[in-house]
Write an enzyme that holds these catalytic residues in place. Sequence first.
Site, PDB file in Angstrom:
ATOM      1  CD  GLU A 263      46.509 100.339  48.646  1.00 21.08           C
ATOM      2  OE1 GLU A 263      45.382 100.557  48.180  1.00 21.08           O
ATOM      3  OE2 GLU A 263      47.549 100.417  47.970  1.00 21.08           O
TER       4      GLU A 263
ATOM      5  CB  CYS B  51      43.497 103.966  31.662  1.00 26.84           C
ATOM      6  SG  CYS B  51      41.834 103.704  31.012  1.00 26.84           S
TER       7      CYS B  51
ATOM      8  CB  CYS C  15      44.734 105.340  23.911  1.00 22.10           C
ATOM      9  SG  CYS C  15      43.205 105.769  24.783  1.00 22.10           S
TER      10      CYS C  15
ATOM     11  CB  CYS D  72      46.971 101.604  26.846  1.00 20.61           C
ATOM     12  SG  CYS D  72      45.995 100.369  27.733  1.00 20.61           S
TER      13      CYS D  72
ATOM     14  CB  CYS E 109      41.027  99.164  24.701  1.00 26.03           C
ATOM     15  SG  CYS E 109      39.996 100.369  25.567  1.00 26.03           S
TER      16      CYS E 109
END
Length: 359
Positions: free
Chosen positions: A43, A198, A205, A208, A214
Amino acid sequence: MKIDQRPPALDFAASVVAWQRVHGRHDLPWQRDREPYRVWISEVMLQQTQVTAVLPYYERFLARFPDVATLAAAPLDDVLRLWSGLGYYARARNLHRAAREVMRVHGGVFPRTARALEALPGIGRSTAAAIAALAFGERAAILDGNVKRVLARCFGVEGWPGTPAVQARLWELAESLAPAREIETYTQGLMDLGAMVCTRTRPGCEACPVQEACVARRTGRVERFPSPRPARATPVRKASWLVVRHRGTVALEKRPTSGVWGGLWSLPELVAGKPEAGCEERFGVPPATVRRLPLLEHGFTHFRLVVRPVLCELAPQARRPRRKNMRWLSLDKAIDHAVPAPVRRLLLSIAGDRRMKAS
């Protein structure tokens, strides 16, 4: 700032979880073992850095520092050397500090909550939440750059995410959407959705899982979300570096622990005057030869650095100066040392030039 509410029928979290199980990433090295130390390293490395750039660094780092105790016991120079080239070096310094704090304060055991993790050096709110969710299953909301983009597009959050009002709204959304169950899959799914579908430019799209709800897609404004940072001129800083060589070695100086490249080894900087005088003042002997090298440019987040490197060769019989924060290394060893990326690039060009002349 205008907010378009999501349709009530959308179960955002369930859609992301279902998509991640089928289409998300499952073979990243830190996914094979959700041990807190490994999640933490990944991370921190992934902050403002793409996965493809992180992968080789992660593998080398874990090979050298397989656990928090090994990292805490290592010299900072070793940590910075393995981090060299990954950028944002405060991350490496904070990793080292945090590892020592985990050993000293927590007995070598990572805190299990986002709140406690956020108290460690270099771990912000989103990173702490990611570690807590992925390693311990805590319901905690993440909000990195990719997630900001997903939420801004899906829920029509207008404005640049760097402003307090927009950021507050995005945090509000992130926290309200985080599910009570399957938080690990959901968190990974958000990351994957932002990285794989995205994307900032040319988003996919059609793939998605929340495309029908959206706002940006429904209104034909996908490319406008989120709003970009307001345009501003990029400052240019100039510097002169002395590449001082003596009997096959090159001089490196350790930079202060704070500031740009803090704690790394770099080339001596010429503050003012001619290189000949600067070399003699810094090293106590005048250079036998001086050669100006091509300009070197390096981009930072907030400015661009333009460097004028000057190659100064000391006479073989000259006495090599020694100081506490100075090292004389062979060119090959200097290239592999804890040096910033542009210094390594410059040394590599000098090494290549030398090898070409020798052939």
